[in-house]
Design a protein around this motif. Sequence first.
Motif, mmCIF file in Angstrom:
data_model
loop_
_atom_site.group_PDB
_atom_site.id
_atom_site.type_symbol
_atom_site.label_atom_id
_atom_site.label_comp_id
_atom_site.label_asym_id
_atom_site.label_seq_id
_atom_site.Cartn_x
_atom_site.Cartn_y
_atom_site.Cartn_z
ATOM 1 N N HIS A 19 58.106 69.004 62.595
ATOM 2 C CA HIS A 19 57.307 69.893 63.147
ATOM 3 C C HIS A 19 55.743 69.317 62.947
ATOM 4 C CE1 HIS A 19 56.983 73.214 65.707
ATOM 5 N NE2 HIS A 19 58.248 73.886 65.156
ATOM 6 N N ASN A 20 55.181 69.585 64.184
ATOM 7 C CA ASN A 20 53.810 69.250 64.406
ATOM 8 C C ASN A 20 53.049 70.502 64.487
ATOM 9 O OD1 ASN A 20 54.049 66.743 63.480
ATOM 10 N ND2 ASN A 20 54.298 66.079 65.521
ATOM 11 N N GLY A 21 51.703 70.566 64.278
ATOM 12 C CA GLY A 21 51.032 71.878 64.578
ATOM 13 C C GLY A 21 49.680 71.611 64.916
ATOM 14 N N MET A 49 50.943 68.294 67.656
ATOM 15 C CA MET A 49 51.272 68.643 69.279
ATOM 16 C C MET A 49 51.438 67.158 69.878
ATOM 17 S SD MET A 49 48.971 69.893 72.118
ATOM 18 C CE MET A 49 47.638 69.072 71.359
ATOM 19 N N SER A 50 52.549 67.059 70.600
ATOM 20 C CA SER A 50 52.703 65.724 71.147
ATOM 21 C C SER A 50 52.927 65.706 72.551
ATOM 22 C CB SER A 50 53.690 64.970 70.473
ATOM 23 O OG SER A 50 53.855 63.613 70.952
ATOM 24 N N ILE A 110 47.239 74.607 60.358
ATOM 25 C CA ILE A 110 48.403 73.689 60.468
ATOM 26 C C ILE A 110 49.065 74.170 61.894
ATOM 27 C CG2 ILE A 110 48.624 73.316 58.082
ATOM 28 C CD1 ILE A 110 51.216 75.210 58.083
ATOM 29 N N GLY A 111 48.615 75.065 62.654
ATOM 30 C CA GLY A 111 49.297 75.178 63.626
ATOM 31 C C GLY A 111 50.791 75.523 63.637
ATOM 32 N N ALA A 125 44.641 69.610 63.349
ATOM 33 C CA ALA A 125 46.151 69.440 63.589
ATOM 34 C C ALA A 125 46.738 68.802 62.391
ATOM 35 C CB ALA A 125 46.367 68.246 64.652
ATOM 36 N N ALA A 126 47.884 69.003 62.100
ATOM 37 C CA ALA A 126 48.701 68.848 61.186
ATOM 38 C C ALA A 126 50.111 68.039 61.404
ATOM 39 C CB ALA A 126 48.842 69.863 59.938
ATOM 40 N N LEU A 127 50.750 66.850 60.999
ATOM 41 C CA LEU A 127 51.728 66.490 61.142
ATOM 42 C C LEU A 127 52.863 66.611 60.084
ATOM 43 C CD1 LEU A 127 50.744 63.079 62.572
ATOM 44 C CD2 LEU A 127 50.940 65.163 63.762
ATOM 45 N N MET A 128 53.965 66.675 60.087
ATOM 46 C CA MET A 128 55.096 66.854 59.028
ATOM 47 C C MET A 128 56.275 66.256 59.429
ATOM 48 S SD MET A 128 56.095 70.755 57.098
ATOM 49 C CE MET A 128 56.722 71.258 58.526
ATOM 50 N N TYR A 129 56.729 65.192 58.744
ATOM 51 C CA TYR A 129 57.946 64.369 59.084
ATOM 52 C C TYR A 129 58.670 64.034 57.839
ATOM 53 C CZ TYR A 129 56.049 63.223 63.539
ATOM 54 O OH TYR A 129 55.331 63.412 64.992
#
Length: 414
Positions: free
Chosen positions: A351-353, A1-2, A98-99, A359-363
């Motif tokens: 997508h982030n969650g 989430m940003s 991972i939201g 929280a989890a980041l995925m790029y």
Amino acid sequence: MSITLSGQDKSTLRTAAYGAVSLMAAAGVATADSTTVPGAAAGQDRPELQKTIEEMVDSGFVGVSLRVHDERGEWVGSAGAAELGGTAKPPINGHVRIGSNTKTFTATLVLQLVAEGKVGLDVPAADYLPEFGLDRRITVRMLLQHTSGVFNFSGEVYDDGTVVPGIPIPYGTTGQEWVDNRFKSYRPQELVELALSKPARFEPGTGWSYSNTNYVVARLLIEKVTGRTYAEEMQRLILGPLGLSGTVVPDASPEIPEPHAHAYYRYEDAGEQKTVDITRQNPSWISTSGDMISTTQDLHTFISALLGGRLLPAPLLAEMCTPHPTGIPNMDYGLGVFVLTTDDGGTVISHNGAAVGHAALMYSTPDGRKTLTAALNCVDDADLSIAAAFQNAQQRLLNEVFGGGQADPAQPTD
């Protein structure tokens, strides 16, 4: 989430509070059962990355774990703690809620059913789910793209500041009600029916607004056309073929597999600030818009395989990554993914969650060859106090790994 804290700060923050959920984490290294981080993974060869995650902890996170795959190979590092007051770092390849990264899994599953001829992208969703009385102008594509206009069951914030609440959530309130009811079970049908009882945000296809409801409708569609549960289809088409043994579809179970870091929530009770461990919580309140559990290793494997063409035929993968304007500079949305434009004109698929204290980041680059996945743990609260630190952390990581870009400035996650 940003969340952007400039310009439309408060409006965006409130929107994210209703359209999202906040943060926490666990981590990963090359082998799932490894208990020792190799020298390369411990940060000695990439001091800039280790410094970044240590500074993220200093900015307010309890712990951070980062995994990077690029032209220099794999790097994994962690900083901070797995528990408040503890000294042990977040576990190696631990599990994390991972939201809204769940949305990318869900969208992929729907597109796989499109490839199988069971679903049509531009077919009215009502053809598959006539029992809900959906507006017949809403297509399957609009659900995945957030252009349906359907009310967000976790609440809406309109441009004039008007707030229309949905189910009790951890944000925008005192938080007490959510804490007291965090083991309550919601049926997905219940969430959709609540959303459809509220006015639509806009006419189908005429705008863009992040709505968790879209992805719960997608779950029900998957189950209707296949005759199997969402979890069974996820295992058949994604988890099984990719060997994602650390990824779980929890449904209404509050459990999270070991090892994992701990999630926390701070709220006010009778004028007193309380902090509680909310690692165990029933995620059915967010359903398949944000309920999955995974690891940084599995997230890397998934996004790399997806963008590398292993899960979808090329035409459907191209559809997934085709950017649709969101109104947010340098950040468009495809089908279950954000399409970011970096400062140097490059493209990053993301997508982030977040899931209350996790929280989890995925790029990834569009070809899946360079990826960044991360897990974070924090003390969350109703005011999203960690939001500014989270945005800054994302920007730092993007700069380090992808050479700059927008850190999803208003990307809601759950």
